[in-house]
Design a protein around this motif. Structure first.
Motif, mmCIF file in Angstrom:
data_model
loop_
_atom_site.group_PDB
_atom_site.id
_atom_site.type_symbol
_atom_site.label_atom_id
_atom_site.label_comp_id
_atom_site.label_asym_id
_atom_site.label_seq_id
_atom_site.Cartn_x
_atom_site.Cartn_y
_atom_site.Cartn_z
ATOM 1 N N ILE A 1 38.208 20.756 -23.145
ATOM 2 C CA ILE A 1 37.548 22.007 -22.758
ATOM 3 C C ILE A 1 36.775 21.851 -21.453
ATOM 4 N N PHE A 2 36.483 20.608 -21.053
ATOM 5 C CA PHE A 2 35.719 20.370 -19.828
ATOM 6 C C PHE A 2 36.611 20.148 -18.614
ATOM 7 N N ASP A 3 37.929 20.241 -18.791
ATOM 8 C CA ASP A 3 38.845 20.048 -17.677
ATOM 9 C C ASP A 3 38.572 21.060 -16.567
ATOM 10 N N PHE B 1 42.988 31.030 -25.509
ATOM 11 C CA PHE B 1 43.234 29.760 -24.820
ATOM 12 C C PHE B 1 42.398 29.613 -23.546
ATOM 13 N N GLY B 2 41.261 30.302 -23.502
ATOM 14 C CA GLY B 2 40.379 30.177 -22.345
ATOM 15 C C GLY B 2 39.827 28.777 -22.171
ATOM 16 N N TRP C 1 32.251 23.813 -33.263
ATOM 17 C CA TRP C 1 32.457 24.927 -32.337
ATOM 18 C C TRP C 1 33.943 25.252 -32.280
ATOM 19 N N CYS C 2 34.238 26.508 -32.073
ATOM 20 C CA CYS C 2 35.596 26.948 -31.776
ATOM 21 C C CYS C 2 35.550 27.596 -30.400
ATOM 22 N N VAL C 3 36.134 26.921 -29.413
ATOM 23 C CA VAL C 3 36.079 27.397 -28.032
ATOM 24 C C VAL C 3 37.356 28.152 -27.721
ATOM 25 N N VAL C 4 37.225 29.395 -27.291
ATOM 26 C CA VAL C 4 38.390 30.248 -27.024
ATOM 27 C C VAL C 4 38.405 30.688 -25.566
ATOM 28 N N GLY D 1 41.921 28.830 -30.437
ATOM 29 C CA GLY D 1 40.727 28.124 -30.009
ATOM 30 C C GLY D 1 40.753 26.652 -30.400
ATOM 31 N N LEU D 2 39.990 25.836 -29.661
ATOM 32 C CA LEU D 2 39.908 24.400 -29.936
ATOM 33 C C LEU D 2 38.660 24.132 -30.767
ATOM 34 N N ILE D 3 38.830 23.453 -31.909
ATOM 35 C CA ILE D 3 37.741 23.193 -32.844
ATOM 36 C C ILE D 3 37.318 21.735 -32.745
#
Length: 760
Positions: free
Chosen positions: A575-577, A587-588, A757-760, A621-623
């Motif tokens: 997610i930090f890319d 997929f944000g 966290w679920c990052v979307v 989202g990525l969990i």
């Protein structure tokens, strides 16, 4: 720079000697005090008031250049003096490193461990037995001291920062010239490389990256390099001065090409308009007729088999004939790996129904037949994408691409054809061969990475014959361990990518590592068809790419989202890319592409970064667990820098910075109706405990998700974090902050450790 390899086009850099007196041979760390210089003023405060600019630069040269050399060699019992590193020419005195290799080799011989390392054994036992371990900490302390000043005044980043500073009469805009800076960086880099090799220390663990030189960057621009190549060569976290120097001393593979429209991310010369491209003759005056490609190509491809090509002269000795057969089990063939090349016209860039019979297909086949000196080796033919991956027939093209894993894995040998590599010799020095491969067009393209990954036996075609990848690597290792290669990275930089990625991927102990390794290899690659990225990436990962091919090639973003779903599991740091984000809903968190990422800072670049395994939510989202902060509602915009204050502890604060270049259309506006949060790759409590730690972070908007028992965050942009000064926190809580911070302070609340966290 005389200690570095001499290339055919080497141009000497004259470094003036400025000293009025020699180094006093005393302790390195206390030299400024002995010369009545205040370290606090010259480093922290950048205060040179009352000092003449010439005097300032002479002081730094005597201390950071001559002092470092004399003191490091003294520790290991090698006696040197200032005059050993000087040369006189036409009445002028210059700094010289011509004798540096001699002293470095003496240092190595005294430790007597080169052979131990080459045989694959750990040298630490020999070092311990000889009592040498006490020397390394002393040397490291001196190198670390120089590193601080290099980052402040010498390397490109430091000099850029210095030019932006304005402190009145206290500060000369640049206290150390680019020439003297170059000599300090190059020498410190050579000493640290030699020391880590001798004492068995990882250079990465040393964390002394010396950066790049503004003077050499100017020379790169003068050679009219593509901005993308310059960016790649000068990014401090990724490159070193050895490689930068080597490129300035070598011919440029894309010299004479117009790069005025190119950017740091895209070389316009990499683009090929397949809609207008047409097959051309080698000789522009040629008017011979075209020869059709046998229809058998398409039928073999559509049946999922491998077409093998032969190219022979006709009965009359003039008319050439192209033949195609099906690959038979155990039949030997050579797969050709190449790119579009204006100097090596192997039948045009892509198959377009017809082939010019006067193109150099005969030379290509001769290269295949001569690929080995073994007279018993007779390949049945060759496979080349120019013929065997159709462009106009989409169905056949997809079938051919789907079958490329088998093509390269079943190939007896893979032969690299690139004019830049071809126009040199197998007998040239390993540094020259290494640089040719590194700067070739073959190293820049997406599909050639796949071909390199899948190849079992990889050969490079030189003008005097082919050479196996393993032979190149052996030459490199011999040079590193028994010659001058132990103190610079030129040969290593060029050949490190030739280690078979397939072997490495197959030995990974978890399913996440292969993805991470390939993203690193992809970042400097490019392709004409953006939709090919996921197909190629998926093939290298061993995935079934048919679901991706079922999505229109006109929708690369949809293909990328589908690709992420197929992979399914990732490291939490994804997610930090950096780079543009995938625009598909959910997929944000993910990158839109892994290509053309010349400036890439991974979480591993940040001390203490926490990386865990993660997986996808059904919404994309990525969990994963992250260290985070809930941010208060505020009417401020996301200015380039703001401070986060914590009501529960007035002594703690964080500075949050935003990079406008990374968020596309400027820094996003702050929506006061939304609740924001921040996620850090480094645990936030660790940053409070260690002020030197910095972190990369993302800021997003908190959202409701009934299907997830945690916090859902919609990605907004990346940010950087570091601990703020206690004085700033005191000013804020005492109400004295207005003049300095205005509306750029926002209050935050730490989220409980281990929060999902679920990052979307």
């Amino acid at each position: 720079m005389e200690h570095l390899p001499c290339f055919k086009e080497s141009e000497r850099v004259d470094i003036p000697y400025l000293g009025t007196e020699e180094y006093d041979n005393g302790d390195f760390l206390t030299y400024p005090e002995r010369q009545n210089w205040d370290k606090k003023k010259i480093f922290r405060e950048r205060d040179f008031s009352g000092k003449d600019p010439v005097e300032v630069e002479a002081f730094f040269q005597t201390w950071l250049y001559f002092g470092l050399l004399i003191c490091v060699f003294r520790v290991v019992g090698v006696k040197v003096k200032t005059t050993d590193f000087l040369r006189t020419e036409n009445g002028k005195t210059f700094v010289s490193t011509e004798r540096l290799p001699e002293y470095l080799l003496d240092w190595t011989n005294r430790e007597n461990i080169a052979l131990i390392r080459f045989r694959g054994r750990d040298p630490s036992e020999a070092i311990q037995r000889n009592g040498k371990t006490t020397q390394w900490p002393v040397i490291r302390e001196m190198l670390a001291e120089v590193h601080q000043y290099v980052n402040r005044y010498c390397n490109e980043q430091g000099q850029r920062w210095s030019k932006e500073m304005h402190l009145g009469d206290k500060f000369f805009v640049q206290p150390i010239s680019p020439e003297v800076s170059l000599s300090i960086i190059a020498t410190a880099n050579a000493l640290s490389r030699a020391a880590t090799t001798i004492y068995g220390v990882s250079f990465a663990d040393l964390r002394l990256n010396w950066g790049t030189s503004a003077l050499l960057t100017e020379r790169l621009s003068a050679k009219r390099l593509c901005p993308k190549d310059i960016s790649w060569l000068t990014y401090e976290k990724d490159r070193n001065i050895d490689l930068q120097y080597a490129v300035t001393c070598n011919p440029y593979s894309r010299a004479g090409v117009d790069h005025t429209e190119c950017t740091e991310l895209v070389c316009c010369q990499d683009r090929v308009d397949l809609g207008t491209y047409s097959t051309r003759h080698v000789d522009a005056q040629c008017n011979c007729t075209m020869m059709g490609v046998p229809q058998e190509f398409l039928s073999i491809i559509e049946e999922g088999e491998i077409p093998i090509v032969t190219f022979r002269g006709g009965p009359d000795g003039c008319r050439r004939e192209l033949r195609v057969t099906r690959h038979q089990p155990n039949a030997r063939y050579v797969a050709i790996s190449h790119v579009k090349d204006r100097d090596f016209a192997h039948g045009g860039y892509r198959y377009r129904k017809t082939i010019d019979p006067n193109l150099r297909w005969d030379e290509l086949y001769q290269a295949v037949e001569a690929e080995t000196n073994d007279p018993s080796y007779t390949p049945a033919g060759f496979w080349i994408d120019t013929l065997c991956v159709p462009v106009q027939n989409q169905r056949s093209r997809e079938m051919a691409i789907r079958n490329m894993t088998d093509v390269y894995r079943k190939a007896d040998r893979v032969l690299v054809l690139d004019s830049w590599i071809y126009n040199t010799s197998r007998e040239d020095h390993i540094n020259d061969r290494s640089m040719r491969i590194l700067m070739s067009n073959w190293q820049r393209r997406l599909w050639t990475l796949q071909e390199r990954v899948l190849a079992t036996d990889l050969f490079f075609q030189y003008r005097d014959g082919p050479q196996h990848r393993d032979d190149l690597i052996i030459d490199m290792r011999l040079y590193v361990h028994f010659d001058r290669g132990f103190y610079h990275q030129i040969a290593v930089e060029g050949l490190v990518g030739l280690v078979s990625l397939q072997d490495v991927l197959e030995t990974q102990d978890d399913e996440y590592s292969a993805f991470d390794m390939l993203t690193i290899s992809l970042k400097h690659r490019s392709t004409t068809r953006s939709a090919d990225e996921t197909i190629c990436f998926g093939t290298m990962l061993g995935l079934d790419v048919m679901p991706l091919q079922n999505i229109s090639s006109k929708s690369p973003d949809l293909r990328m989202a589908k690709f992420y779903r197929i992979v399914g599991k990732f490291r939490s740091h994804r997610i930090f890319d950096p780079g543009p984000r995938c625009p598909i809903e959910g997929f944000g968190w993910a990158r839109a592409t892994f290509l053309n990422q010349t400036k890439y800072d991974a979480p591993s670049d940040y001390e203490g970064a926490l990386v865990t395994n993660s997986h996808l939510h059904s919404n994309g989202g990525l969990i994963a667990s992250y260290s985070g902060i809930r941010l208060g509602r505020a009417g401020a915009s996301l200015v380039p820098k703001l401070m986060i204050a914590f009501p529960e502890d007035h002594t703690k604060g964080l500075l949050c910075g935003f990079r406008e270049s990374e968020v596309g259309q400027g820094i996003p506006s702050w929506d006061p109706s939304e609740e924001y949060a921040l996620i850090s790759c480094v645990p936030i409590p660790d940053m409070f405990d260690n002020p030197s730690i910095q972190s990369i972070a993302i800021i997003g908007i908190l959202q409701d998700n009934a299907d997830f028992d945690g916090l859902q965050l919609k990605y907004v942009c990346r940010a950087t974090l570091r601990k703020s000064d206690l004085e700033d926190c005191d000013h804020y809580w005492s109400g004295k902050h207005t003049n300095k911070w205005d509306d750029t302070i926002i209050e935050g609340q730490l989220v409980e450790s281990g929060q999902q966290w679920c990052v979307v």
